[in-house]
Design a protein around this motif. Structure first.
Motif: not given
Length: 278
Positions: A175-189, A108-120
């Motif tokens: 996980v982003g820090r472990a892979h050296g990805v700066a600022d990995p998460l951008q989201m409105t949900v 019964n759940w829905l989900w929408v997202h704007n943004g990205s996981i950098r270097e997904f």
């Protein structure tokens, strides 16, 4: 990136928000004013809960541009709902296919997202391995957004939605820090169980995509007593949007940076959003 809206309140036809406002979601698919991309033409979707019917939501999604989909226009003029999520997509690199179009649905759940996981593509394996094996078979597409949804479900979205999304965000950043990805998460949900809607605005860099909520209906009715559309809405009616649907003064308030909100019967809630250790 993308544009989305979440609606809860007096049952209305979908076209009232998808097509009719000055800056409707369909207008934003061609002429977004606040998005990273002006055009959002890589698919669309709407999920809604019937006025009288089962609690499970229905979905309609397509891979073409929302602005010229005749079937979307047809159903939007015929379907009424007290709660729905709608989304127009601008791909951040994954394929344009129906399983990558929002909203995503689980039970019964829905989900929408704007943004990205950098270097997904770099982080994807580690994130996918964290998804509950019982949920893994329901992953149908290839987007970071759907993985975020299933991680939130893994961390208890159905019981403690805010804490679950905070743990999801914490994992992405870890996980982003472990892979050296700066600022990995951008989201409105936005996510909903058909009763309440939870909305989130957060980014690792502290400069998140735009998000607004509608002013309380009673306050708008007092400001604009001659507005027939406002008079028809209950005091529980609320909207959350990536960008305002019009220029009515006082109608829209920005969602604060790093925060969440809950639209529900009675008093709504707003609080600080802080990623947590998974």
């Amino acid at each position: 990136m993308c544009r989305w809206l979440a609606y809860s309140g007096t049952p209305i036809r979908l076209e009232e928000l998808l097509y009719k406002p000055q800056y409707s979601l369909i207008d934003q698919s061609l002429h977004s004013r606040l998005g990273v991309e002006t055009t959002n033409g890589d698919g669309f979707g709407v999920g809604w809960y019937p006025v009288d019917g089962p609690p499970a939501p229905a979905l309609f999604r397509g891979t073409g541009p929302a602005w010229n989909d005749a079937n979307l226009r047809e159903i939007a003029g015929s379907i009424s709902s007290p709660l729905f999520l709608a989304h127009i997509r601008a791909s951040t690199g994954t394929a344009v296919q129906q399983t990558n179009c929002h909203p995503f649905r689980h039970e019964n759940w829905l989900w929408v997202h704007n943004g990205s996981i950098r270097e997904f593509s770099t982080l994807k394996r580690d994130l996918m391995l964290a998804v509950d094996p019982r949920l893994y078979p329901s992953l149908a597409g290839s987007t970071d957004s759907e993985v975020m949804f299933h991680l939130a479900l893994t961390y208890g979205l159905r019981d403690r939605p805010v804490a679950a999304v905070e743990r999801m965000a914490g994992l992405v950043e870890s996980v982003g820090r472990a892979h050296g990805v700066a600022d990995p998460l951008q989201m409105t949900v936005a996510t909903t169980d058909g009763d309440r809607i939870w909305c989130f605005r957060y980014s690792s860099e502290g400069h998140s995509r735009s998000l607004y909520f509608s002013t309380e209906t009673t306050a708008l009715q007092a400001l604009y007593p001659e507005n027939r559309q406002l008079r028809a809405l209950s005091e529980e009616t609320r909207l959350v949007v990536s960008e305002p649907l019009g220029d009515l003064e006082g109608a829209w308030q920005p969602v604060p940076e790093s925060s969440y909100g809950v639209i529900q019967k009675g008093a709504d809630e707003m609080g600080r959003f802080t990623p947590a250790a998974p």
